[in-house]
Design a protein around this motif. Structure first.
Motif, PDB file in Angstrom:
ATOM      1  N   SER A  10       0.837  -1.210   0.000  1.00 22.38           N
ATOM      2  CA  SER A  10       0.000   0.000   0.000  1.00 22.38           C
ATOM      3  C   SER A  10       0.866   1.252   0.000  1.00 22.38           C
ATOM      4  N   LYS A  11       1.903   1.257   0.827  1.00 20.42           N
ATOM      5  CA  LYS A  11       2.810   2.405   0.900  1.00 20.42           C
ATOM      6  C   LYS A  11       3.492   2.643  -0.448  1.00 20.42           C
ATOM      7  N   ALA A  12       3.976   1.574  -1.077  1.00 23.05           N
ATOM      8  CA  ALA A  12       4.653   1.707  -2.372  1.00 23.05           C
ATOM      9  C   ALA A  12       3.701   2.254  -3.438  1.00 23.05           C
ATOM     10  N   LEU A  13       2.469   1.790  -3.444  1.00 18.55           N
ATOM     11  CA  LEU A  13       1.504   2.296  -4.428  1.00 18.55           C
ATOM     12  C   LEU A  13       1.235   3.782  -4.207  1.00 18.55           C
ATOM     13  N   LYS A  14       1.060   4.197  -2.942  1.00 20.96           N
ATOM     14  CA  LYS A  14       0.822   5.611  -2.644  1.00 20.96           C
ATOM     15  C   LYS A  14       2.040   6.459  -3.022  1.00 20.96           C
ATOM     16  N   GLU A  15       3.238   5.957  -2.736  1.00 19.98           N
ATOM     17  CA  GLU A  15       4.459   6.688  -3.080  1.00 19.98           C
ATOM     18  C   GLU A  15       4.633   6.834  -4.592  1.00 19.98           C
ATOM     19  N   ASN A  16       3.995   5.963  -5.343  1.00 17.55           N
ATOM     20  CA  ASN A  16       4.091   6.010  -6.802  1.00 17.55           C
ATOM     21  C   ASN A  16       2.870   6.646  -7.453  1.00 17.55           C
ATOM     22  N   GLY A  17       2.130   7.430  -6.677  1.00 16.42           N
ATOM     23  CA  GLY A  17       1.081   8.257  -7.247  1.00 16.42           C
ATOM     24  C   GLY A  17      -0.341   7.734  -7.181  1.00 16.42           C
ATOM     25  N   TYR A  18      -0.542   6.556  -6.622  1.00 16.55           N
ATOM     26  CA  TYR A  18      -1.907   6.056  -6.505  1.00 16.55           C
ATOM     27  C   TYR A  18      -2.601   6.768  -5.347  1.00 16.55           C
ATOM     28  N   PRO A  19      -3.886   7.106  -5.507  1.00 19.12           N
ATOM     29  CA  PRO A  19      -4.587   7.848  -4.448  1.00 19.12           C
ATOM     30  C   PRO A  19      -4.860   6.985  -3.213  1.00 19.12           C
ATOM     31  N   GLU A  20      -4.868   7.637  -2.057  1.00 22.07           N
ATOM     32  CA  GLU A  20      -5.126   6.932  -0.791  1.00 22.07           C
ATOM     33  C   GLU A  20      -6.505   6.280  -0.759  1.00 22.07           C
ATOM     34  N   ASP A  41      -9.528   0.683   1.413  1.00 18.12           N
ATOM     35  CA  ASP A  41      -8.831   1.475   0.415  1.00 18.12           C
ATOM     36  C   ASP A  41      -7.351   1.422   0.770  1.00 18.12           C
ATOM     37  N   LEU A  42      -6.502   2.040  -0.051  1.00 18.77           N
ATOM     38  CA  LEU A  42      -5.068   1.960   0.211  1.00 18.77           C
ATOM     39  C   LEU A  42      -4.702   2.496   1.587  1.00 18.77           C
ATOM     40  N   ASN A  43      -5.476   3.449   2.064  1.00 15.16           N
ATOM     41  CA  ASN A  43      -5.168   4.085   3.342  1.00 15.16           C
ATOM     42  C   ASN A  43      -5.417   3.181   4.545  1.00 15.16           C
ATOM     43  N   ASP A  44      -6.444   2.342   4.487  1.00 13.24           N
ATOM     44  CA  ASP A  44      -6.775   1.541   5.675  1.00 13.24           C
ATOM     45  C   ASP A  44      -6.692   0.029   5.475  1.00 13.24           C
ATOM     46  N   ALA A  45      -6.280  -0.429   4.304  1.00 10.32           N
ATOM     47  CA  ALA A  45      -6.250  -1.869   4.024  1.00 10.32           C
ATOM     48  C   ALA A  45      -5.393  -2.633   5.026  1.00 10.32           C
ATOM     49  N   ALA A  46      -4.187  -2.158   5.283  1.00  8.25           N
ATOM     50  CA  ALA A  46      -3.285  -2.866   6.200  1.00  8.25           C
ATOM     51  C   ALA A  46      -3.858  -2.906   7.613  1.00  8.25           C
ATOM     52  N   ASP A  47      -4.456  -1.811   8.050  1.00 11.63           N
ATOM     53  CA  ASP A  47      -5.055  -1.783   9.392  1.00 11.63           C
ATOM     54  C   ASP A  47      -6.215  -2.770   9.503  1.00 11.63           C
ATOM     55  N   LEU A  69     -18.633  -5.160  -7.393  1.00  8.82           N
ATOM     56  CA  LEU A  69     -19.743  -5.867  -6.751  1.00  8.82           C
ATOM     57  C   LEU A  69     -20.179  -5.223  -5.443  1.00  8.82           C
ATOM     58  N   PHE A  70     -19.302  -4.389  -4.861  1.00  7.24           N
ATOM     59  CA  PHE A  70     -19.575  -3.762  -3.562  1.00  7.24           C
ATOM     60  C   PHE A  70     -19.300  -2.270  -3.643  1.00  7.24           C
ATOM     61  N   PRO A  71     -20.214  -1.494  -4.252  1.00  7.13           N
ATOM     62  CA  PRO A  71     -19.964  -0.061  -4.430  1.00  7.13           C
ATOM     63  C   PRO A  71     -19.782   0.670  -3.098  1.00  7.13           C
ATOM     64  N   SER A  72     -18.882   1.643  -3.096  1.00 11.18           N
ATOM     65  CA  SER A  72     -18.581   2.412  -1.885  1.00 11.18           C
ATOM     66  C   SER A  72     -19.807   3.110  -1.314  1.00 11.18           C
ATOM     67  N   GLU A  73     -20.745   3.481  -2.191  1.00  5.67           N
ATOM     68  CA  GLU A  73     -21.939   4.184  -1.718  1.00  5.67           C
ATOM     69  C   GLU A  73     -22.842   3.278  -0.876  1.00  5.67           C
ATOM     70  N   THR A  74     -22.722   1.967  -1.075  1.00  2.00           N
ATOM     71  CA  THR A  74     -23.605   1.013  -0.408  1.00  2.00           C
ATOM     72  C   THR A  74     -22.931   0.287   0.746  1.00  2.00           C
ATOM     73  N   TYR A  75     -21.650  -0.014   0.585  1.00  2.00           N
ATOM     74  CA  TYR A  75     -20.944  -0.851   1.556  1.00  2.00           C
ATOM     75  C   TYR A  75     -19.830  -0.070   2.233  1.00  2.00           C
ATOM     76  N   ALA A  76     -19.801  -0.119   3.561  1.00  2.00           N
ATOM     77  CA  ALA A  76     -18.747   0.535   4.332  1.00  2.00           C
ATOM     78  C   ALA A  76     -17.507  -0.349   4.353  1.00  2.00           C
ATOM     79  N   HIS A  77     -16.403   0.217   4.785  1.00  2.00           N
ATOM     80  CA  HIS A  77     -15.174  -0.558   4.921  1.00  2.00           C
ATOM     81  C   HIS A  77     -15.340  -1.591   6.032  1.00  2.00           C
ATOM     82  N   GLY A  78     -14.710  -2.721   5.864  1.00  2.00           N
ATOM     83  CA  GLY A  78     -14.783  -3.810   6.835  1.00  2.00           C
ATOM     84  C   GLY A  78     -15.242  -5.086   6.164  1.00  2.00           C
TER      85      GLY A  78
END
Length: 105
Positions: A10-20, A41-47, A69-78
């Motif tokens: 996740s850190k490497a992807l963010k460092e290479n320009g992918y959004p959090e 998302d990249l920001n909380d996946a590891a946690d 299959l799981f749109p962000s508008e419908t499904y929360a993280h977890g």
């Protein structure tokens, strides 16, 4: 396996320009009766991997297709509940698998 390195990935992807907020879906034990799907998302996946104690084998899907299959508008993280998984509306599952996955009715 990659799941043990998700923080570094996740850190490497963010460092290479992918959004959090780039969607990430982790599928633990895919196609097994004890499969789990974790939305992140990249920001909380590891946690979330640490919080839910995800173990290999696990597949990591990164990018917009991860939430098809799981749109962000419908499904929360977890963890996504079994009853919300789209496959349950397409196939009849035997009672044993349902009991093993979501418990007795």
């Amino acid at each position: 396996m990659a799941i043990g390195r998700i923080r570094q990935l996740s850190k490497a992807l963010k460092e290479n320009g992918y959004p959090e907020n780039l969607p990430v879906v982790i599928i633990e034990k895919a196609s097994c009766s004890d499969q789990r799907v974790i939305l992140a998302d990249l920001n909380d996946a590891a946690d979330l991997v640490e919080m839910y104690k995800v173990k290999p084998p696990a597949t990591i899907v990164v990018g917009e297709s991860a939430r098809a299959l799981f749109p962000s508008e419908t499904y929360a993280h977890g963890v996504v509940g079994y009853e919300a998984m789209p496959i349950t509306s397409h196939y009849e599952l035997d009672q044993t698998r349902m009991t093993n996955t979501i418990g007795p009715r």
